[in-house]
Design an enzyme around this catalytic site. Structure first.
Site, PDB file in Angstrom:
ATOM      1  NE  ARG A  56      -3.866   0.645   1.913  1.00  0.00           N
ATOM      2  CZ  ARG A  56      -5.092   0.740   2.431  1.00  0.00           C
ATOM      3  NH1 ARG A  56      -5.303   1.451   3.520  1.00  0.00           N
ATOM      4  NH2 ARG A  56      -6.101   0.118   1.854  1.00  0.00           N
ATOM      5  CG  HIS A  79      -8.457   0.171  -2.839  1.00  0.00           C
ATOM      6  ND1 HIS A  79      -7.673  -0.925  -2.490  1.00  0.00           N
ATOM      7  CD2 HIS A  79      -9.094   0.549  -1.687  1.00  0.00           C
ATOM      8  CE1 HIS A  79      -7.830  -1.169  -1.191  1.00  0.00           C
ATOM      9  NE2 HIS A  79      -8.680  -0.301  -0.691  1.00  0.00           N
ATOM     10  CD  GLN A 117     -12.977  -1.832  -0.604  1.00  0.00           C
ATOM     11  OE1 GLN A 117     -12.216  -1.766   0.339  1.00  0.00           O
ATOM     12  NE2 GLN A 117     -14.205  -2.336  -0.503  1.00  0.00           N
ATOM     13  CG  ASP A 174     -13.452   6.608  -1.165  1.00  0.00           C
ATOM     14  OD1 ASP A 174     -13.506   6.456   0.071  1.00  0.00           O
ATOM     15  OD2 ASP A 174     -12.392   6.514  -1.810  1.00  0.00           O
ATOM     16  CB  CYS A 182     -13.962   1.299   0.006  1.00  0.00           C
ATOM     17  SG  CYS A 182     -13.333   2.980   0.220  1.00  0.00           S
ATOM     18  NE  ARG A 235     -10.352  -5.134   0.510  1.00  0.00           N
ATOM     19  CZ  ARG A 235      -9.534  -4.168   0.947  1.00  0.00           C
ATOM     20  NH1 ARG A 235     -10.026  -3.102   1.551  1.00  0.00           N
ATOM     21  NH2 ARG A 235      -8.220  -4.233   0.751  1.00  0.00           N
TER      22      ARG A 235
HETATM   23  N1  NVA Z   1      -9.853   6.874  -1.327  1.00  0.00           N
HETATM   24  C1  NVA Z   1      -9.500   6.424  -0.006  1.00  0.00           C
HETATM   25  C2  NVA Z   1      -9.757   4.959   0.123  1.00  0.00           C
HETATM   26  C3  NVA Z   1      -9.424   4.380   1.464  1.00  0.00           C
HETATM   27  C4  NVA Z   1      -9.652   2.909   1.547  1.00  0.00           C
HETATM   28  C5  NVA Z   1      -8.050   6.730   0.270  1.00  0.00           C
HETATM   29  O1  NVA Z   1      -7.207   6.532  -0.618  1.00  0.00           O
HETATM   30  O2  NVA Z   1      -7.734   7.212   1.366  1.00  0.00           O
HETATM   31  N1   CP Z   2     -11.208  -0.027   2.452  1.00  0.00           N
HETATM   32  C1   CP Z   2      -9.937  -0.106   2.874  1.00  0.00           C
HETATM   33  O1   CP Z   2      -9.000  -0.345   2.096  1.00  0.00           O
HETATM   34  O2   CP Z   2      -9.796   0.048   4.211  1.00  0.00           O
HETATM   35  P1   CP Z   2      -8.413   0.248   5.010  1.00  0.00           P
HETATM   36  O3   CP Z   2      -7.867   1.592   4.601  1.00  0.00           O
HETATM   37  O4   CP Z   2      -8.825   0.197   6.440  1.00  0.00           O
HETATM   38  O5   CP Z   2      -7.484  -0.858   4.624  1.00  0.00           O
END
Ligand code: NVA
Ligand code: CP
Length: 302
Positions: A102, A129, A132, A219, A260, A288
């Site tokens: 990540r 992502h 997800q 989101d 998500c 997930r």
């Molecule tokens: N768009 C959000 C998704 C988190 C799972 C982010 O990147 O923070």
């Molecule tokens: N939806 C998601 O990826 O959650 P986290 O940021 O908690 O991993």
């Protein structure tokens, strides 16, 4: 399929195969059938951003598959002190059997895949992502029994989630409609891909996007790494780019809602809508685990 870097790389058949495998693994887990398919394998999990769902579901998933999940915070790795990703990829490839990462830049994930010799899984970048959205597609199929003829709507920032939903939704055969403010549109690469489809719509009007939708997604207005923009973003998104009762009223009466998570109640979604659709949203979160196990098996099993 050697890696999961972005859904743009996958065919419809590869996506459906992963969803079928996720359903099978879910069924087995629920029925107490053990599946130690990755016994003796180690997954390195590199996190340069926070996570609840991704970390816990990958870690648990790896354990349930009989393997070992190794949490690697970038604060502790030399990568956090500037060791190039090209070198990290080649070193880790000598020790472990797969990497979930990540991070911020998509290029970093693509470089890991190029320089390493083990499967790389994208656990979220600024661009996309994919894990997800595999879970999201699994959840949609559970509730709606298929994809044909469904309209999926996304309201909000044209971010990593929007990018992956557009690609995943169109590839499996849904109509996809997106409402986001000008200057907050999805990535050009994704819009170029979507142009091939007559059933894709991009608008600034959330009600137009949500009209007769079967599935509504949203989101956060400011993603991880965009914290400094959150005040500015709030002024652009507030009062318009939100899933609320007015939006639900123009969607199909049996429309499902997905998020998500983490959610910001009162911003991109109201408390009332989130709680009314909590079953679907927390089933999505659960999936997930199952969808990621499918990815791990597909990429890491002998
Ligand atoms: N768009 C959000 C998704 C988190 C799972 C982010 O990147 O923070
Ligand atoms: N939806 C998601 O990826 O959650 P986290 O940021 O908690 O991993």
């Amino acid at each position: 399929m050697k890696h999961l870097l972005k859904l743009l790389d996958l065919t419809k058949e590869e996506i459906i195969e992963l969803l079928d495998l996720a359903d099978k693994l879910k069924y087995e887990s629920k029925n107490g059938i053990e599946h130690p398919i990755l016994k003796g394998k180690t997954l390195g999990m590199i996190f340069q951003k926070s996570s609840t769902r991704t970390r816990v579901s990958f870690e648990t998933g790896m354990y349930q598959l009989g393997g070992y999940p190794l949490f690697l915070s970038s604060n502790d790795l030399q990568i956090g002190r500037g060791e190039p990703v090209q070198d990290t990829a080649r070193v880790l490839s000598r020790y472990i059997d797969g990497i979930m990462i990540r991070t911020f830049e998509q290029k970093e994930v693509e470089d890991l895949a190029e320089y390493g010799s083990i499967p790389i899984i994208n656990g979220l970048t600024d661009f996309c992502h994919p894990c997800q959205v595999l879970a999201d597609l699994q959840t949609i199929r559970e509730y709606k029994t298929g994809f044909d003829g469904l309209k999926m709507c996304y309201i909000g920032d044209g971010n990593n989630m929007a990018n992956s939903l557009i690609v995943g939704g169109l590839k499996v055969g849904m109509k996809v409609s997106v409402a986001c403010p000008e200057e907050y549109e999805p990535a050009k690469e994704v819009l170029d891909f979507a142009k091939q489809y007559d059933c894709f719509e991009l608008t600034t009007d959330p009600k137009q996007a949500a009209k007769d939708a079967d599935i509504l997604f949203t989101d956060v207005w400011a993603s991880m790494g965009q914290e400094e923009e959150s005040v500015k973003r709030r002024t652009v998104f507030q009062g318009v780019y939100q899933i609320n009762d007015e939006i639900m009223a123009v969607a199909k009466p049996d429309a499902m809602v997905q998020h998500c998570l983490p959610a910001h109640r009162g911003e991109e979604i109201t408390e009332a809508v989130l709680e009314a659709h909590a079953n679907e949203i927390f089933d999505e979160a659960e999936n997930r685990l199952h969808a990621q196990k499918a990815v791990l098996v597909k990429l890491m099993a002998d």
